[in-house]
Design a protein around this motif. Structure first.
Motif, PDB file in Angstrom:
ATOM      1  N   MET A   1     -27.816  28.036  14.747  1.00  0.00           N
ATOM      2  CA  MET A   1     -27.639  29.136  13.790  1.00  0.00           C
ATOM      3  C   MET A   1     -26.507  30.022  14.296  1.00  0.00           C
ATOM      4  SD  MET A   1     -31.641  29.865  12.934  1.00  0.00           S
ATOM      5  CE  MET A   1     -31.336  30.993  11.601  1.00  0.00           C
ATOM      6  N   MET A   2     -25.366  29.973  13.620  1.00  0.00           N
ATOM      7  CA  MET A   2     -24.134  30.572  14.132  1.00  0.00           C
ATOM      8  C   MET A   2     -24.153  32.089  14.172  1.00  0.00           C
ATOM      9  SD  MET A   2     -21.316  28.042  12.352  1.00  0.00           S
ATOM     10  CE  MET A   2     -19.893  28.813  13.127  1.00  0.00           C
ATOM     11  N   LEU A   3     -25.077  32.712  13.444  1.00  0.00           N
ATOM     12  CA  LEU A   3     -25.096  34.179  13.396  1.00  0.00           C
ATOM     13  C   LEU A   3     -26.391  34.755  13.957  1.00  0.00           C
ATOM     14  CD1 LEU A   3     -23.491  34.675   9.857  1.00  0.00           C
ATOM     15  CD2 LEU A   3     -22.380  34.792  12.095  1.00  0.00           C
ATOM     16  N   GLN A   4     -27.091  33.984  14.751  1.00  0.00           N
ATOM     17  CA  GLN A   4     -28.353  34.437  15.312  1.00  0.00           C
ATOM     18  C   GLN A   4     -28.164  35.730  16.097  1.00  0.00           C
ATOM     19  OE1 GLN A   4     -31.384  32.687  14.866  1.00  0.00           O
ATOM     20  NE2 GLN A   4     -32.200  34.641  15.577  1.00  0.00           N
ATOM     21  N   GLY A   5     -28.976  36.738  15.761  1.00  0.00           N
ATOM     22  CA  GLY A   5     -28.944  38.000  16.488  1.00  0.00           C
ATOM     23  C   GLY A   5     -27.888  38.978  16.025  1.00  0.00           C
ATOM     24  N   LYS A   6     -27.094  38.631  15.032  1.00  0.00           N
ATOM     25  CA  LYS A   6     -26.030  39.523  14.584  1.00  0.00           C
ATOM     26  C   LYS A   6     -26.485  40.367  13.388  1.00  0.00           C
ATOM     27  CE  LYS A   6     -22.122  36.845  16.300  1.00  0.00           C
ATOM     28  NZ  LYS A   6     -21.868  37.823  17.388  1.00  0.00           N
ATOM     29  N   ALA A   7     -25.988  41.602  13.344  1.00  0.00           N
ATOM     30  CA  ALA A   7     -26.271  42.514  12.242  1.00  0.00           C
ATOM     31  C   ALA A   7     -25.034  42.612  11.368  1.00  0.00           C
ATOM     32  CB  ALA A   7     -26.652  43.890  12.776  1.00  0.00           C
ATOM     33  N   ILE A   8     -25.192  42.284  10.096  1.00  0.00           N
ATOM     34  CA  ILE A   8     -24.055  42.161   9.183  1.00  0.00           C
ATOM     35  C   ILE A   8     -24.254  43.045   7.963  1.00  0.00           C
ATOM     36  CG2 ILE A   8     -22.646  40.571   7.826  1.00  0.00           C
ATOM     37  CD1 ILE A   8     -22.676  39.835  10.782  1.00  0.00           C
ATOM     38  N   VAL A   9     -23.225  43.784   7.582  1.00  0.00           N
ATOM     39  CA  VAL A   9     -23.209  44.537   6.327  1.00  0.00           C
ATOM     40  C   VAL A   9     -22.296  43.811   5.343  1.00  0.00           C
ATOM     41  CG1 VAL A   9     -22.534  46.688   5.198  1.00  0.00           C
ATOM     42  CG2 VAL A   9     -23.627  46.762   7.451  1.00  0.00           C
ATOM     43  N   ILE A  10     -22.799  43.548   4.136  1.00  0.00           N
ATOM     44  CA  ILE A  10     -21.994  42.917   3.093  1.00  0.00           C
ATOM     45  C   ILE A  10     -22.025  43.822   1.870  1.00  0.00           C
ATOM     46  CG2 ILE A  10     -21.604  40.867   1.683  1.00  0.00           C
ATOM     47  CD1 ILE A  10     -23.067  39.220   3.739  1.00  0.00           C
ATOM     48  N   THR A  11     -20.889  44.405   1.547  1.00  0.00           N
ATOM     49  CA  THR A  11     -20.852  45.301   0.391  1.00  0.00           C
ATOM     50  C   THR A  11     -20.787  44.485  -0.898  1.00  0.00           C
ATOM     51  OG1 THR A  11     -18.435  45.526   0.257  1.00  0.00           O
ATOM     52  CG2 THR A  11     -19.585  46.959   1.814  1.00  0.00           C
ATOM     53  N   GLY A  12     -21.316  45.067  -1.967  1.00  0.00           N
ATOM     54  CA  GLY A  12     -21.309  44.381  -3.255  1.00  0.00           C
ATOM     55  C   GLY A  12     -22.039  43.061  -3.228  1.00  0.00           C
ATOM     56  N   SER A  13     -23.161  43.011  -2.495  1.00  0.00           N
ATOM     57  CA  SER A  13     -23.860  41.730  -2.296  1.00  0.00           C
ATOM     58  C   SER A  13     -25.163  41.615  -3.070  1.00  0.00           C
ATOM     59  CB  SER A  13     -24.122  41.494  -0.808  1.00  0.00           C
ATOM     60  OG  SER A  13     -24.778  42.595  -0.216  1.00  0.00           O
ATOM     61  N   GLY A  14     -25.315  42.449  -4.082  1.00  0.00           N
ATOM     62  CA  GLY A  14     -26.513  42.326  -4.907  1.00  0.00           C
ATOM     63  C   GLY A  14     -26.435  41.154  -5.865  1.00  0.00           C
ATOM     64  N   LYS A  15     -25.225  40.751  -6.231  1.00  0.00           N
ATOM     65  CA  LYS A  15     -25.043  39.694  -7.220  1.00  0.00           C
ATOM     66  C   LYS A  15     -23.875  38.805  -6.807  1.00  0.00           C
ATOM     67  CE  LYS A  15     -24.400  42.953 -10.305  1.00  0.00           C
ATOM     68  NZ  LYS A  15     -24.897  44.130  -9.606  1.00  0.00           N
ATOM     69  N   GLY A  16     -23.737  37.683  -7.516  1.00  0.00           N
ATOM     70  CA  GLY A  16     -22.557  36.842  -7.429  1.00  0.00           C
ATOM     71  C   GLY A  16     -22.246  36.285  -6.052  1.00  0.00           C
ATOM     72  N   ILE A  17     -20.949  36.251  -5.731  1.00  0.00           N
ATOM     73  CA  ILE A  17     -20.505  35.676  -4.466  1.00  0.00           C
ATOM     74  C   ILE A  17     -21.058  36.465  -3.288  1.00  0.00           C
ATOM     75  CG2 ILE A  17     -18.453  35.290  -3.035  1.00  0.00           C
ATOM     76  CD1 ILE A  17     -16.954  34.562  -5.614  1.00  0.00           C
ATOM     77  N   GLY A  18     -21.106  37.795  -3.421  1.00  0.00           N
ATOM     78  CA  GLY A  18     -21.647  38.614  -2.338  1.00  0.00           C
ATOM     79  C   GLY A  18     -23.084  38.266  -2.019  1.00  0.00           C
ATOM     80  N   ALA A  19     -23.915  38.093  -3.052  1.00  0.00           N
ATOM     81  CA  ALA A  19     -25.319  37.742  -2.841  1.00  0.00           C
ATOM     82  C   ALA A  19     -25.447  36.357  -2.212  1.00  0.00           C
ATOM     83  CB  ALA A  19     -26.070  37.790  -4.172  1.00  0.00           C
ATOM     84  N   ALA A  20     -24.623  35.413  -2.676  1.00  0.00           N
ATOM     85  CA  ALA A  20     -24.663  34.063  -2.116  1.00  0.00           C
ATOM     86  C   ALA A  20     -24.299  34.084  -0.634  1.00  0.00           C
ATOM     87  CB  ALA A  20     -23.709  33.150  -2.888  1.00  0.00           C
ATOM     88  N   CYS A  21     -23.310  34.895  -0.283  1.00  0.00           N
ATOM     89  CA  CYS A  21     -22.896  34.981   1.121  1.00  0.00           C
ATOM     90  C   CYS A  21     -23.936  35.709   1.962  1.00  0.00           C
ATOM     91  CB  CYS A  21     -21.544  35.674   1.218  1.00  0.00           C
ATOM     92  SG  CYS A  21     -20.169  34.687   0.577  1.00  0.00           S
ATOM     93  N   ALA A  22     -24.618  36.693   1.391  1.00  0.00           N
ATOM     94  CA  ALA A  22     -25.689  37.375   2.111  1.00  0.00           C
ATOM     95  C   ALA A  22     -26.814  36.396   2.440  1.00  0.00           C
ATOM     96  CB  ALA A  22     -26.221  38.548   1.287  1.00  0.00           C
ATOM     97  N   ARG A  23     -27.156  35.557   1.478  1.00  0.00           N
ATOM     98  CA  ARG A  23     -28.204  34.552   1.730  1.00  0.00           C
ATOM     99  C   ARG A  23     -27.744  33.542   2.773  1.00  0.00           C
ATOM    100  NH1 ARG A  23     -28.723  35.105  -4.007  1.00  0.00           N
ATOM    101  NH2 ARG A  23     -27.384  33.295  -4.330  1.00  0.00           N
ATOM    102  N   GLY A  24     -26.466  33.135   2.692  1.00  0.00           N
ATOM    103  CA  GLY A  24     -25.942  32.194   3.668  1.00  0.00           C
ATOM    104  C   GLY A  24     -25.945  32.756   5.069  1.00  0.00           C
ATOM    105  N   ALA A  25     -25.521  34.022   5.217  1.00  0.00           N
ATOM    106  CA  ALA A  25     -25.508  34.655   6.533  1.00  0.00           C
ATOM    107  C   ALA A  25     -26.915  34.764   7.101  1.00  0.00           C
ATOM    108  CB  ALA A  25     -24.861  36.032   6.437  1.00  0.00           C
ATOM    109  N   ALA A  26     -27.872  35.094   6.243  1.00  0.00           N
ATOM    110  CA  ALA A  26     -29.259  35.204   6.702  1.00  0.00           C
ATOM    111  C   ALA A  26     -29.795  33.851   7.159  1.00  0.00           C
ATOM    112  CB  ALA A  26     -30.134  35.776   5.585  1.00  0.00           C
ATOM    113  N   ARG A  27     -29.431  32.790   6.449  1.00  0.00           N
ATOM    114  CA  ARG A  27     -29.884  31.451   6.856  1.00  0.00           C
ATOM    115  C   ARG A  27     -29.284  31.043   8.194  1.00  0.00           C
ATOM    116  NH1 ARG A  27     -28.702  29.802   0.871  1.00  0.00           N
ATOM    117  NH2 ARG A  27     -30.718  30.223  -0.111  1.00  0.00           N
ATOM    118  N   GLN A  28     -28.136  31.659   8.547  1.00  0.00           N
ATOM    119  CA  GLN A  28     -27.526  31.394   9.847  1.00  0.00           C
ATOM    120  C   GLN A  28     -28.086  32.319  10.933  1.00  0.00           C
ATOM    121  OE1 GLN A  28     -25.677  29.055  10.894  1.00  0.00           O
ATOM    122  NE2 GLN A  28     -24.490  28.214   9.212  1.00  0.00           N
ATOM    123  N   GLY A  29     -29.127  33.095  10.600  1.00  0.00           N
ATOM    124  CA  GLY A  29     -29.802  33.911  11.603  1.00  0.00           C
ATOM    125  C   GLY A  29     -29.422  35.370  11.615  1.00  0.00           C
TER     126      GLY A  29
END
Length: 301
Positions: A1-29
């Motif tokens: 998991m490439m992002l295990q332990g990292k805290a990430i802020v993603i602006t405009g991530s309630g919908k669309g590409i931002g939301a997809a990337c938020a889910r992807g980052a979470a799956r990477q930890g």
């Protein structure tokens, strides 16, 4: 998991590409702060948590300096630090120069340009104190010129310029700055079900890659495996990854001991005649051969 332990802020991530990337980052930890200006932030955060990931929501308008500060503080207070910031929030309108509307243009500038400045301005201190961090601005091919995207493209050109300068300023600090140029099947442009009843629009829309296709590039840029990558703009579309060229002076220059309007005209009719670069989203190798060779001709022939 490439992002295990990292805290990430993603602006405009309630919908669309931002939301997809938020889910992807979470799956990477990663522990993700999902941000938007409405309750979609809570909905996406809840979906991530339901999948077993870690996310909190923060409803804030990044166009406001104080609200952007509250967003970054939300990450610090919930997760103890900030390792990554994705400046994704944006407004988007299609309009020609003849249809220019000052209020809409101002709104795009405030969100698309001031938003990244505000969020990064608040996040950079904690990152520098920790000696590490990854900032990813979201840009667009519109910055290279697309009809009806003059204002939007100008805002994204500004965001790209931030990458070039910040990468230079932060070199050696442990904080990196790059950009993602995404392409995805979303409704950011105001596309509605009524539009999709048009067979031609529906066909072209179906050919666009899904929002989730953009997430792997973002996940990589936020990770430690990208520690040697700084100041790069990365585009992904239908299985192809491109690096953007950076703005640069075209070499060699044309020299005269003294210039007049007449000698400038002569230069454009001779040395510069075949070296003028076309506008639009073009790959360098896609230019005509004679134009490519013109880039590298010496001024003396």
């Amino acid at each position: 998991m490439m992002l295990q332990g990292k805290a990430i802020v993603i602006t405009g991530s309630g919908k669309g590409i931002g939301a997809a990337c938020a889910r992807g980052a979470a799956r990477q930890g990663a522990s993700v702060v999902v941000n938007d200006v409405d309750d979609s932030a809570h909905e996406t955060a809840a979906a991530i948590n339901a999948e077993g990931g870690t996310a909190v929501a923060c409803v804030a308008n990044v166009a406001d300096w104080d609200e952007a500060g509250r967003l970054i503080e939300h990450c610090l207070s919930n997760f103890g630090g900030i390792d990554g910031l994705v400046n994704n929030a944006a407004l988007y309108y299609l309009e020609t120069l003849q249809d220019f509307q000052p209020a809409r243009a101002r709104g795009m500038v405030e969100v698309n340009v001031l938003g990244p400045l505000h969020c990064t301005g608040h996040a950079i201190g904690p990152m520098l104190r920790r000696g590490s961090g990854s900032i990813v601005n979201v840009v667009s091919g519109a910055q290279m010129g697309m009809p009806q995207m003059g204002v939007y493209g100008a805002t994204k050109g500004a965001v790209a310029s931030m990458v070039y300068t910040w990468a230079l300023e932060l070199a050696g600090t442990g904080v990196r700055v790059n950009a993602l140029s995404p392409f995805g099947r979303t409704t950011i442009g105001g596309l509605t079900e009524e539009h999709l009843k048009d067979p031609d629009i529906a066909r072209r829309y179906a050919q666009i890659q899904p929002p989730e296709a953009n997430s792997p590039v973002l996940e990589y840029l936020l990770s430690d495996r990208a520690s040697a990558v700084n100041g790069q703009l990365v585009r992904i579309d239908k299985g192809e990854i491109h690096l953007y060229t950076h703005p640069a002076l075209l070499l060699p220059p044309v020299y005269r001991e003294q210039w007049t309007a007449e000698t400038v005209a002569d230069a454009f009719e001779s040395e510069f005649r075949d070296r003028q670069v076309p506008c639009g989203v073009l790959g360098m190798t896609g230019l005509p051969v004679e134009l490519q060779s013109g880039f590298w001709k010496r001024a003396d022939g």
